[in-house]
Design a protein around this motif. Structure first.
Motif, mmCIF file in Angstrom:
data_model
loop_
_atom_site.group_PDB
_atom_site.id
_atom_site.type_symbol
_atom_site.label_atom_id
_atom_site.label_comp_id
_atom_site.label_asym_id
_atom_site.label_seq_id
_atom_site.Cartn_x
_atom_site.Cartn_y
_atom_site.Cartn_z
ATOM 1 N N PHE A 213 5.061 39.226 -23.344
ATOM 2 C CA PHE A 213 5.781 39.963 -22.723
ATOM 3 C C PHE A 213 7.357 39.321 -22.635
ATOM 4 O O PHE A 213 8.066 40.125 -22.939
ATOM 5 C CB PHE A 213 5.504 40.250 -21.193
ATOM 6 N N TYR A 214 7.235 38.172 -22.379
ATOM 7 C CA TYR A 214 8.425 37.536 -22.686
ATOM 8 C C TYR A 214 9.085 37.658 -24.062
ATOM 9 O O TYR A 214 10.235 37.766 -24.271
ATOM 10 C CB TYR A 214 8.516 35.830 -22.304
ATOM 11 N N GLU A 215 8.159 37.504 -25.161
ATOM 12 C CA GLU A 215 8.635 37.807 -26.440
ATOM 13 C C GLU A 215 9.129 39.026 -26.611
ATOM 14 O O GLU A 215 10.382 39.428 -27.389
ATOM 15 C CB GLU A 215 7.608 37.439 -27.346
ATOM 16 N N VAL A 216 8.650 40.229 -26.113
ATOM 17 C CA VAL A 216 9.106 41.427 -26.096
ATOM 18 C C VAL A 216 10.719 41.628 -25.561
ATOM 19 O O VAL A 216 11.428 41.897 -26.333
ATOM 20 C CB VAL A 216 8.298 42.506 -25.279
ATOM 21 N N MET A 217 10.578 40.925 -24.515
ATOM 22 C CA MET A 217 12.211 41.144 -23.860
ATOM 23 C C MET A 217 13.046 40.327 -24.824
ATOM 24 O O MET A 217 14.196 40.764 -24.866
ATOM 25 C CB MET A 217 12.180 40.335 -22.603
ATOM 26 N N ARG A 218 12.627 38.814 -25.185
ATOM 27 C CA ARG A 218 13.663 38.298 -25.980
ATOM 28 C C ARG A 218 13.954 38.862 -27.374
ATOM 29 O O ARG A 218 15.356 38.871 -27.575
ATOM 30 C CB ARG A 218 12.868 36.948 -26.395
ATOM 31 N N GLN A 219 13.168 39.656 -28.080
ATOM 32 C CA GLN A 219 13.600 40.237 -29.195
ATOM 33 C C GLN A 219 14.385 41.525 -28.966
ATOM 34 O O GLN A 219 15.442 41.657 -29.494
ATOM 35 C CB GLN A 219 12.201 40.774 -29.820
ATOM 36 N N ARG A 220 14.103 42.180 -27.733
ATOM 37 C CA ARG A 220 15.098 43.417 -27.308
ATOM 38 C C ARG A 220 16.295 42.922 -27.052
ATOM 39 O O ARG A 220 17.115 43.822 -27.249
ATOM 40 C CB ARG A 220 14.237 44.382 -26.382
ATOM 41 N N ARG A 221 16.230 41.711 -26.458
ATOM 42 C CA ARG A 221 17.891 41.542 -25.792
ATOM 43 C C ARG A 221 18.565 40.693 -26.857
ATOM 44 O O ARG A 221 19.779 40.357 -26.405
ATOM 45 C CB ARG A 221 17.736 40.795 -24.510
ATOM 46 N N GLY A 222 17.774 40.047 -27.820
ATOM 47 C CA GLY A 222 18.679 39.421 -28.717
ATOM 48 C C GLY A 222 18.376 37.638 -28.513
ATOM 49 O O GLY A 222 18.214 37.454 -27.270
ATOM 50 N N ASN A 223 18.325 36.805 -29.544
ATOM 51 C CA ASN A 223 18.311 35.621 -29.439
ATOM 52 C C ASN A 223 19.599 34.859 -29.974
ATOM 53 O O ASN A 223 19.521 33.416 -30.473
ATOM 54 C CB ASN A 223 16.780 34.954 -29.859
ATOM 55 N N ALA B 167 23.245 32.809 -30.313
ATOM 56 C CA ALA B 167 23.637 31.874 -29.410
ATOM 57 C C ALA B 167 24.420 32.340 -28.254
ATOM 58 O O ALA B 167 25.312 33.312 -28.396
ATOM 59 C CB ALA B 167 24.481 30.939 -30.228
ATOM 60 N N GLY B 168 24.041 31.862 -26.958
ATOM 61 C CA GLY B 168 24.979 32.411 -25.908
ATOM 62 C C GLY B 168 24.520 33.657 -25.308
ATOM 63 O O GLY B 168 24.764 34.065 -24.245
ATOM 64 N N CYS B 169 23.330 34.141 -25.792
ATOM 65 C CA CYS B 169 22.574 35.284 -24.992
ATOM 66 C C CYS B 169 21.554 34.880 -24.431
ATOM 67 O O CYS B 169 20.528 34.327 -24.748
ATOM 68 C CB CYS B 169 22.052 36.432 -26.250
ATOM 69 N N ASN B 170 21.591 35.209 -23.188
ATOM 70 C CA ASN B 170 20.381 34.809 -22.042
ATOM 71 C C ASN B 170 19.275 35.970 -22.061
ATOM 72 O O ASN B 170 19.840 37.016 -21.376
ATOM 73 C CB ASN B 170 21.204 34.403 -20.801
ATOM 74 N N PRO B 171 18.156 35.756 -22.367
ATOM 75 C CA PRO B 171 17.302 37.135 -22.192
ATOM 76 C C PRO B 171 16.999 37.364 -20.775
ATOM 77 O O PRO B 171 16.369 38.486 -20.591
ATOM 78 C CB PRO B 171 16.128 36.652 -23.322
ATOM 79 N N TRP B 172 17.454 36.464 -20.098
ATOM 80 C CA TRP B 172 17.018 36.737 -18.441
ATOM 81 C C TRP B 172 17.996 37.437 -17.696
ATOM 82 O O TRP B 172 17.676 37.848 -16.589
ATOM 83 C CB TRP B 172 16.761 35.318 -17.672
ATOM 84 N N GLN B 173 19.130 37.518 -18.209
ATOM 85 C CA GLN B 173 20.014 38.325 -17.742
ATOM 86 C C GLN B 173 20.365 39.792 -17.987
ATOM 87 O O GLN B 173 19.961 40.019 -19.172
ATOM 88 C CB GLN B 173 21.681 37.629 -17.878
ATOM 89 N N SER B 174 20.350 40.853 -17.053
ATOM 90 C CA SER B 174 20.774 42.284 -17.734
ATOM 91 C C SER B 174 21.718 42.277 -18.551
ATOM 92 O O SER B 174 23.132 41.700 -18.424
ATOM 93 C CB SER B 174 20.749 43.139 -16.447
ATOM 94 N N PRO B 175 21.673 43.042 -19.539
ATOM 95 C CA PRO B 175 22.930 43.201 -20.484
ATOM 96 C C PRO B 175 24.089 44.002 -19.671
ATOM 97 O O PRO B 175 23.986 44.548 -18.828
ATOM 98 C CB PRO B 175 22.307 44.096 -21.570
#
Length: 281
Positions: free
Chosen positions: A261-271, A273-281
């Motif tokens: 499930f983390y990988e789903v979030m990571r891919q959809r929010r981008g990885n 540099a400087g992008c934190n997948p834990w924070q709301s866009p």
């Protein structure tokens, strides 16, 4: 309307769900569930689910009185000591606060498919028999942005007491659909444009980071011992696995779910540099 009252008769019918806490299926069969602990009960009070009663000591009553009074249904608040609660339920309790509420009406598959916005993310469970594992999968699903849950017919119900407790009440925010035949439900999902992805470690599976998870998907988690049934596996378009160290073949289903499930979030929010997948866009 909140009715605060002392316990006059521990054998009163209205207290039966608390006395039956060791018999989780009995309470579930009545269309009810028990919530335990401050965080879970607080999330229940903040949810739209119907609450019938709370069982708590005077300290917790003072803290929850205002939000309980703000609700529209009639709620019985049974105020007593921690010792009486433990004697009534047959359990020791760290926090002397519990509640009984109605299990919500399950979502139809059509309703579930309309939850959230594209790309949608559903989770399906096949054969999970541990209430704690079901609750842990639910907690991860909500934490990583799932839009809904599909429960197969051989799964432990998510509204059993232990499942609710392990989910920490996050279940209250997750629409649930009960599939009579999970493989058929997955075929229906495919027909609407979803891609079913089996979390299944075998020779033909791709590593989870190698698979695009940016479209409408349903991640299908299998049982603790046997994994996915043959019919459910055949209903999935692809299989993915978690890379493991030599000598280790798999993780517990709850731990594996968190990784997928983390990988789903990571891919959809981008990885980037400087992008934190834990924070709301």
């Amino acid at each position: 309307m909140l009715r605060i009252q002392a316990i006059q008769d521990p054998d009163a019918p209205v207290l039966r769900p608390y006395r039956q806490m060791r018999k989780m299926t009995d309470t579930h069969g009545q269309g009810l569930f028990v919530a335990e602990g401050h965080k879970v009960v607080t999330r229940l009070v903040e949810s739209p689910l119907k609450i019938h009663s709370v069982l708590l000591d005077a300290t917790w009553m003072e803290r929850l009185k205002a939000p309980l009074e703000a609700r529209h249904e009639r709620i019985d608040a049974f105020v007593t000591s921690k010792e009486t609660i433990q004697a009534l339920t047959g359990f020791g309790c760290f926090q002397a606060i519990k509640a009984v509420a109605s299990i919500p009406t399950p979502s139809t598959l059509e309703q579930l498919c309309k939850q959230g916005s594209h790309p949608r993310f559903l989770v399906a469970m096949d054969g999970l028999t541990s209430a704690d594992n079901v609750g842990a999968v639910v907690r991860s699903a909500v934490g990583f942005g799932a839009d809904g849950l599909i429960v197969g017919p051989t799964c432990c119900p998510p509204y059993l007491r232990r499942s609710v407790h392990t989910s920490m009440g996050t279940l209250f925010n997750l629409p649930v659909h009960h599939a009579s035949v999970l493989a058929d439900t997955l075929h229906e999902l495919s027909a609407t444009g979803f891609r079913n992805i089996a979390a299944h470690p075998h020779a033909d599976a791709q590593l989870v980071e190698q698979v695009s998870l940016k479209e409408d998907i349903c991640i299908v988690m299998g049982s603790e011992g046997e994994g996915l049934s043959a019919s459910v596996l055949q209903a999935c378009e692809s299989s993915v696995m978690i890379p493991m160290a030599k000598g280790t073949d798999s993780l517990n289903v709850a731990s594996a779910a968190s990784v997928f499930f983390y990988e789903v979030m990571r891919q959809r929010r981008g990885n980037e540099a400087g992008c934190n997948p834990w924070q709301s866009p």
